[in-house]
Write a protein that holds these residues in place. Structure first.
Motif, PDB file in Angstrom:
ATOM      1  N   ARG A  55      68.027  33.873  51.515  1.00  9.94           N
ATOM      2  CA  ARG A  55      67.811  33.847  52.961  1.00  9.94           C
ATOM      3  C   ARG A  55      68.300  35.173  53.544  1.00  9.94           C
ATOM      4  O   ARG A  55      69.444  35.574  53.322  1.00  9.94           O
ATOM      5  N   ASP A  72      63.087  33.207  54.930  1.00 13.18           N
ATOM      6  CA  ASP A  72      63.678  32.090  54.193  1.00 13.18           C
ATOM      7  C   ASP A  72      62.566  31.349  53.462  1.00 13.18           C
ATOM      8  O   ASP A  72      61.422  31.263  53.951  1.00 13.18           O
ATOM      9  N   ASP A  73      62.912  30.783  52.307  1.00 14.98           N
ATOM     10  CA  ASP A  73      61.932  30.055  51.487  1.00 14.98           C
ATOM     11  C   ASP A  73      60.681  30.899  51.253  1.00 14.98           C
ATOM     12  O   ASP A  73      59.546  30.439  51.378  1.00 14.98           O
TER      13      ASP A  73
END
Length: 494
Positions: A55, A72-73
């Motif tokens: 992140r 993020d992700d």
């Protein structure tokens, strides 16, 4: 043999955890940017490892709506951007080499400030602060001639606008020697500065007006040896003599005629001023009386509200329930006391990551949920700088990045950056007379009511009314975002 295998697994786990540790580094000096251009805010990890699976968050330390860029992700998640919408970029190829530097396009003066680069993996996190200074280069200075004074000096005025921060303006002669001038007039329009300066010169030659700002400089010159200035000086002097003679004659003719008229007008003006003064005094008395009446009504209202809440709190406390915090729901950075009555920030050595813990917020739920009737509990928030209190639905997504507001399944009030908010469908600013030290939370499940009270000052904070609950509600407390380092605990009161 089993003992040896177990030992190897433990050693391997420790080694993996240490191998993922890294340091986030950035520039030691401020980053200078020019308004309207693009700039790179440096940030990287050391040693150089890929941060593609981590992140990466950039945010401002000096703004309420602080999000600058969120990765993020494996994708950008910038729906909460406000000031920076469409102007930030992280490059996937650079992230693979550990470079999380942010490209900020079309820089504005309002972009000046302190930025935080925060990088978090599954078991480690670190951050660095980047100081950004913005410069705006204004328009080239313009020199105008304002005429001559009585001694023959030439009045020159230099103006320039559109600068940030405030620049320096100076006059120079043809040899580059600085000339003394009048005080510079500086005005700030929105986020830019404009300057105006006047000088009187008594010699001919080239005169320069120069505006300087850190790494930028603009300059304009005027040549006072030009024949048109010399002829203008002569005509100005002759015209001035003629005008003075005409004025003196006119004054002598009109003084006598105006003397009597001025006396009459002065008396008339005095009467008008006295009348206006009397009117102002009457208005002042009316305003003071109205102010006293409003203050009296306000004091009565506050007193009646305090009496009502003083009478209501004993009734609310008859619905008090024992709240025990669920350590298995707590964010990995939280320590929950053995009796489940306190929670504080810290850094655990080991934690079960597979549990359904909060991922981005320092939150924890109560062990027991409620699906009917009424219940009440109190939380001590004294000396804690950031907190969220209230209830949450059983099904809230503890792994997502949300605002912890009503639309996400939370009914809360919070303190952040010294301000108080209710996170209704829209953020509601709360004007509190004193800082709450102990907050009471009352829920009437069947009536769809969630109310908050300042227990010590006996005052109402906020209420969510007309809600529709269709699943269990759990007590919820939170210490804010990941970067909260205040070790003061939140305490569930008996």
């Amino acid at each position: 043999m089993k003992f040896i295998c177990l030992t190897l697994l433990l050693v391997s786990g420790i080694t993996d955890s240490r191998s993922e540790q890294y340091e986030v580094v950035g520039p030691a000096d401020p980053v200078f940017a020019v308004a309207g251009e693009d700039v790179i805010l440096p940030c990287s990890v050391k040693p150089s490892i890929s941060v593609v699976d981590m992140r990466v968050e950039w945010f401002r330390l000096d703004l309420k709506d602080s999000l600058v860029h969120l990765y993020d992700d494996h994708e950008d998640r910038n729906t909460e951007q406000i000031q920076y919408r469409g102007r930030t970029k992280l490059t996937l190829q650079e992230l693979q080499t550990g470079n999380a530097s942010l490209k900020l396009s079309s820089v504005r003066v309002s972009d000046e400030g302190r930025y935080k680069c925060f990088i978090q993996s599954m078991s480690w996190y670190d951050d660095v602060t980047v100081d950004v200074r913005v410069e705006a280069v204004g328009r080239p200075p313009v020199i105008t001639v304002d005429g001559f004074d009585r001694s023959g000096g030439l009045h020159l005025q230099c103006e320039s606008e559109g600068w940030y921060p405030e620049p320096d303006l100076e006059w120079l002669d043809s040899e580059g020697v600085s000339l003394s001038s009048e005080t510079t007039e500086t005005h700030r329009n929105s986020d830019r500065f404009s300057l105006k300066n006047t000088i009187i010169v008594y010699h001919s030659g080239k005169i320069h007006c120069r505006v300087k700002l850190r790494h930028h400089m603009l300059e304009t010159l005027i040549n006072t040896t030009n024949n048109r200035f010399i002829s203008w000086r002569t005509s100005v002097i002759l015209s001035s003599v003629f005008v003075v003679l005409v004025v003196i004659a006119g004054i002598l003719i009109t003084v006598f005629a105006l003397k009597n008229r001025a006396h009459i007008q002065l008396q008339d003006e005095h009467r008008k001023m006295q009348y206006a003064l009397d009117q102002l005094q009457n208005e002042k008395r009316s305003i003071q009386n109205e102010k006293s009446r409003i203050q009296h009504e306000r004091d009565q209202l506050l007193q009646s509200q305090k009496i009502i809440i003083t009478q209501a709190l004993p009734h609310l406390r008859t619905h008090t329930v024992k709240v025990t915090l669920d350590d298995d729901s707590a964010h990995p950075r939280l320590f929950v006391s053995h009796d489940g009555n306190q929670v504080r920030c810290g850094n655990r050595n080991t934690v079960n990551e597979e549990n359904n813990r909060f991922k981005y917020y320092l939150g924890v739920l109560g062990k027991d949920g409620f699906s009917s009737g009424s219940f009440y509990f109190e939380v001590q928030v004294k000396d804690q700088t950031e907190w969220y209190l209230g209830v949450a639905r059983e099904s809230v997504d503890r792994k997502s990045w949300s605002d912890l507001r009503l639309d996400d399944g939370y009914w809360t009030v919070n303190r952040r950056y010294g301000d108080y908010w209710a996170l209704d469908s829209a953020h509601v600013s709360l004007s509190l007379r004193v800082e709450p030290q102990r907050v009471g939370v009352f829920v009437d499940y069947d009536q769809g009511l969630v109310s908050f009270y300042d227990v010590e000052s006996m005052s109402h904070i906020y209420s969510y009314t007309g809600q529709s609950f269709n699943e269990k509600l759990y007590p919820f407390v939170c210490l804010g975002y990941l970067y909260n380092n205040n070790s003061t605990p939140l305490i569930i009161c008996d």
